[in-house]
Design an enzyme around this catalytic site. Structure first.
Site, mmCIF file in Angstrom:
data_model
loop_
_atom_site.group_PDB
_atom_site.id
_atom_site.type_symbol
_atom_site.label_atom_id
_atom_site.label_comp_id
_atom_site.label_asym_id
_atom_site.label_seq_id
_atom_site.Cartn_x
_atom_site.Cartn_y
_atom_site.Cartn_z
ATOM 1 N N ASP A 2 46.182 54.883 28.929
ATOM 2 C CA ASP A 2 46.020 53.707 28.061
ATOM 3 C C ASP A 2 47.057 53.765 26.941
ATOM 4 O O ASP A 2 47.033 54.657 26.116
ATOM 5 C CB ASP A 2 44.593 53.718 27.480
ATOM 6 C CG ASP A 2 44.436 52.806 26.261
ATOM 7 O OD1 ASP A 2 43.566 53.114 25.403
ATOM 8 O OD2 ASP A 2 45.189 51.815 26.163
ATOM 9 N N ASP A 41 42.955 50.357 23.754
ATOM 10 C CA ASP A 41 41.759 49.520 24.007
ATOM 11 C C ASP A 41 40.800 50.220 24.962
ATOM 12 O O ASP A 41 39.819 49.630 25.408
ATOM 13 C CB ASP A 41 42.175 48.147 24.579
ATOM 14 C CG ASP A 41 42.881 48.283 25.924
ATOM 15 O OD1 ASP A 41 43.241 47.236 26.514
ATOM 16 O OD2 ASP A 41 43.097 49.431 26.379
ATOM 17 N N ASP A 65 46.698 51.001 31.461
ATOM 18 C CA ASP A 65 47.604 49.852 31.584
ATOM 19 C C ASP A 65 48.966 50.261 32.136
ATOM 20 O O ASP A 65 49.222 51.447 32.385
ATOM 21 C CB ASP A 65 47.759 49.162 30.215
ATOM 22 C CG ASP A 65 48.095 50.176 29.126
ATOM 23 O OD1 ASP A 65 47.454 50.131 28.056
ATOM 24 O OD2 ASP A 65 48.990 51.023 29.369
ATOM 25 N N ASP A 77 43.701 45.771 51.182
ATOM 26 C CA ASP A 77 42.262 45.949 50.979
ATOM 27 C C ASP A 77 41.480 45.272 52.110
ATOM 28 O O ASP A 77 41.830 44.177 52.550
ATOM 29 C CB ASP A 77 41.885 45.320 49.641
ATOM 30 C CG ASP A 77 40.458 45.633 49.221
ATOM 31 O OD1 ASP A 77 39.656 44.686 49.103
ATOM 32 O OD2 ASP A 77 40.156 46.829 49.042
ATOM 33 N N GLU A 109 43.658 49.473 54.618
ATOM 34 C CA GLU A 109 42.335 50.045 54.342
ATOM 35 C C GLU A 109 41.425 49.410 55.380
ATOM 36 O O GLU A 109 40.952 48.293 55.211
ATOM 37 C CB GLU A 109 41.813 49.728 52.941
ATOM 38 C CG GLU A 109 40.493 50.463 52.645
ATOM 39 C CD GLU A 109 39.437 49.642 51.958
ATOM 40 O OE1 GLU A 109 38.493 50.255 51.435
ATOM 41 O OE2 GLU A 109 39.534 48.397 51.949
HETATM 42 O O1 TEU Z 1 36.692 48.826 49.690
HETATM 43 C C1 TEU Z 1 36.223 48.434 50.906
HETATM 44 C C2 TEU Z 1 34.910 48.964 51.081
HETATM 45 O O2 TEU Z 1 34.350 48.631 51.999
HETATM 46 C C3 TEU Z 1 34.300 49.812 50.076
HETATM 47 O O3 TEU Z 1 33.230 49.176 49.631
HETATM 48 C C4 TEU Z 1 33.901 51.108 50.624
HETATM 49 O O4 TEU Z 1 33.526 51.047 51.863
HETATM 50 C C5 TEU Z 1 32.732 51.708 50.037
HETATM 51 O O5 TEU Z 1 32.802 51.625 48.691
HETATM 52 C C6 TEU Z 1 32.644 53.145 50.454
HETATM 53 O O6 TEU Z 1 31.623 53.772 49.729
HETATM 54 C C7 TEU Z 1 37.675 47.993 49.149
HETATM 55 C C8 TEU Z 1 38.081 48.580 47.819
HETATM 56 O O7 TEU Z 1 38.602 49.859 48.033
HETATM 57 C C9 TEU Z 1 36.827 48.613 46.961
HETATM 58 O O8 TEU Z 1 37.082 49.248 45.735
HETATM 59 C C10 TEU Z 1 36.383 47.174 46.719
HETATM 60 O O9 TEU Z 1 35.177 47.205 46.018
HETATM 61 C C11 TEU Z 1 36.173 46.473 48.060
HETATM 62 O O10 TEU Z 1 37.232 46.675 48.971
HETATM 63 C C12 TEU Z 1 36.123 44.971 47.836
HETATM 64 O O11 TEU Z 1 37.404 44.516 47.497
#
Ligand code: TEU
Length: 564
Positions: free
Chosen positions: A31, A35, A39, A217, A277
């Site tokens: 940070d 705050d 960042d 994601d 992911e």
């Molecule tokens: O995560 C995808 C997801 O499915 C996660 O929820 C994960 O499976 C779970 O937390 C495992 O315990 C991605 C991102 O990494 C996560 O931080 C987001 O909350 C999610 O997508 C929604 O965008």
């Protein structure tokens, strides 16, 4: 048994086949303005630290304008910077200086859903059913006489139904919209050509600014089964590793999207890449995401989800590599990220990541936690991960052997899981606490450049003991986990046989995982009773003290095997 992919030298092949990528959870890294929230300028100030650590790339979690309901994974504008994190100029400067430090930079892109504060979703709420504005999302009429029942039985990942009913402009109960995550994260309709065109614009916007690639994601959730059919299963809950088929996970329709993205990435110089992911299993399904005309890499959640047990780990390693030989993609390894309990705790308590729906499933029984044993295992696991073929992902704080934080007061818990699970799942905050850069509490243990900021004023409160893991302490301790990572990443750069390339298992007792890499390099990880080092082997690095010529339990060593 040798796993072979014909490979050019490290210098000739794309950087991402060998890269160790460091995940920066931007809210909790550094940070610069006091705050209590990390960042971009904070990241820029720590580039020398990242350089000294020896990583090849950084992945920054979403830094776009967001109401922060899911800490940035609810994006309100994909073409700008969250004011709490800085400005576009700050971003441009960071990209430039990151490259000047010889480090690549990846951004997190969130294509499955937007924030409900995104201009498109606000327009959809104002528009009529069947309108083009609504068609950018998944709006449907409800079932039941008055549409009072959700369109299907899908459940949200964070808990509860995956549908929310809106009130139309005339004040009457109206259509429902789908949200696989929080209600503030409406899912895009990827059958809509406008959505596809928009994200191509987003990719090019950031690639034009020089970023080297994206972490995608929920890459496996973007396309839903036609007709949005009910989940046919005893437990319709949105199982994470998709072992049970779900009409919203791993649909074949995602692959044409990624082929189009690959064409965009390949149209830029510098081996731009994307990593998926995709909580997809088995590995043969995951391999579809990294075919030569699709994505470069995908996270290996089967590996991340493995218990601290040699047979299962060996099986997962072999399955992952076997699945990728045919598509020619590099394997990659990961043990930590911002969604799962930290490996120090998981390996000690035998927790399986990605399967948790309640706090006890997620965090296990703290009374049984043995942090020193978990730390030994996490360090040994790191040397395993960094010696295996291909790339690896290191989550911030992993290099400090940070444990899960379990004493965040309930009124400071921020993960939407806590609310949506009716306070039965404390969620993921425990692995997201701002980093301890210095042992003294000033400036929230150095997380903030403003010394007056206290540990409890950080966006997630830091516990009094947090300073004992600080960077400044570990830098001065040659046996620290930080220095182990630095030494490992140095050896990894110098060893031509590490990174992408062949490996061969070494026959040993069941309680040991041992394999060799080119250049007479070997990695031994002992899970059982002490074992003797191979004859005439020179120790390059170990995850813990060796007992003479013995490798103790939960210890890994990197060796130079002798020729004779
Ligand atoms: O995560 C995808 C997801 O499915 C996660 O929820 C994960 O499976 C779970 O937390 C495992 O315990 C991605 C991102 O990494 C996560 O931080 C987001 O909350 C999610 O997508 C929604 O965008």
């Amino acid at each position: 048994m040798t796993k072979e992919i014909k490979l050019s030298s490290r210098a000739e092949r794309p950087w991402w086949r060998d890269a160790v990528t460091y995940q920066i959870y931007i809210r909790s890294f550094s940070d610069s303005d006091g705050d209590g929230i990390g960042d971009i300028e904070g990241i820029r100030s720590r580039l020398p630290y990242l350089k000294a650590l020896g990583i090849d790339a950084i992945w920054i979690t979403p830094w776009y304008p967001s109401p922060q309901i899911d800490h940035g994974y609810d994006v309100a504008d994909f073409l700008d910077i969250e004011p709490d994190y800085g400005t576009l100029d700050d971003a441009k400067r960071l990209i430039k200086e990151t490259h000047e430090h010889g480090i690549r930079i990846l951004l997190d892109i969130v294509p499955n859903h937007s924030s409900d504060k995104h201009a498109w979703f606000e327009a959809a709420l104002q528009a009529a059913p069947g309108s083009k504005e609504r068609d950018r999302y998944l709006f449907r009429d409800g079932k039941g006489e008055h549409g009072e029942l959700a369109p299907n039985n899908w459940e949200a990942v964070f808990g509860g139904p995956a549908w929310k009913r809106i009130v139309e402009k005339d004040g009457t109960p109206g259509q429902w919209y789908l949200h696989l995550f929080a209600a503030e994260q409406p899912d895009f309709n990827w059958e809509n050509s406008e959505v596809r065109a928009y994200f191509e614009k987003v990719l090019k916007f950031w690639l034009d600014l020089g970023i080297d690639g994206f972490r995608i994601d929920v890459a496996h959730g973007m396309v839903k089964a036609a007709g949005l059919p009910d989940v046919v299963a005893d437990n319709p809950h949105a199982e994470m590793l998709a072992r049970a088929a779900r009409p919203y996970w791993d649909q074949d329709g995602v692959h044409e999207i990624f082929r189009s993205w690959r064409r965009i990435l390949d149209s830029y110089s510098g081996d731009r890449m994307a990593v998926a992911e995709a909580w997809v299993s088995p590995p043969s399904r995951l391999a579809l995401y990294v075919r030569p005309d699709e994505l470069a890499n995908s996270f290996n959640f089967d590996f991340l989800g493995s218990p601290w047990e040699p047979t299962t780990l060996k099986k997962m390693i072999n399955r992952s590599m076997d699945a990728l030989v045919d598509v020619g993609a590099p394997t990659s390894w990961v043990f930590n990220n911002h969604d799962v309990v930290r490996s120090v705790d998981r390996f000690d308590l035998g927790l399986i990541a990605g399967r948790a729906n309640t706090t006890s499933e997620r965090q296990g029984d703290a009374s049984k936690l043995d942090i020193p044993r978990g730390t030994k295992r996490a360090r040994a696991g790191a040397l395993l991960m960094l010696a295996l073929p291909g790339g690896a992902y290191v989550y911030q704080g992993e290099e400090l052997a940070l444990p899960e934080v379990r004493d965040i007061p309930e009124d400071r818990l921020t993960d939407p899981r806590w609310q949506m699970s009716n306070h039965t799942d404390r969620g993921r905050d425990g692995c997201r606490v701002p980093l301890p850069w210095q042992a003294t509490p000033a400036g929230a243990f150095g997380f903030s450049a403003v010394p007056s900021l206290t540990p409890s004023e950080a966006w997630l409160p830091q516990s009094p003991w947090w300073g004992s893991y600080a960077v400044d302490i570990q830098e001065d301790n040659s046996h620290s986990t930080l220095n182990m990572y630095r030494a490992a990443l140095k050896i990894r750069h110098d060893e031509v046989g590490l990174g992408d390339g062949p490996m061969s298992w070494i026959e040993t007792e069941e309680s040991v995982l041992a394999f060799s890499r080119p250049g007479q390099f070997a990695c031994y990880l002992n899970f059982g009773l002490p074992i003797t080092l191979p004859m005439n082997a020179k120790v390059l690095l170990s995850s813990g003290p060796l007992d003479g010529v013995e490798i103790p339990t939960d210890t890994a060593v990197w060796l130079r095997l002798s020729d004779n």
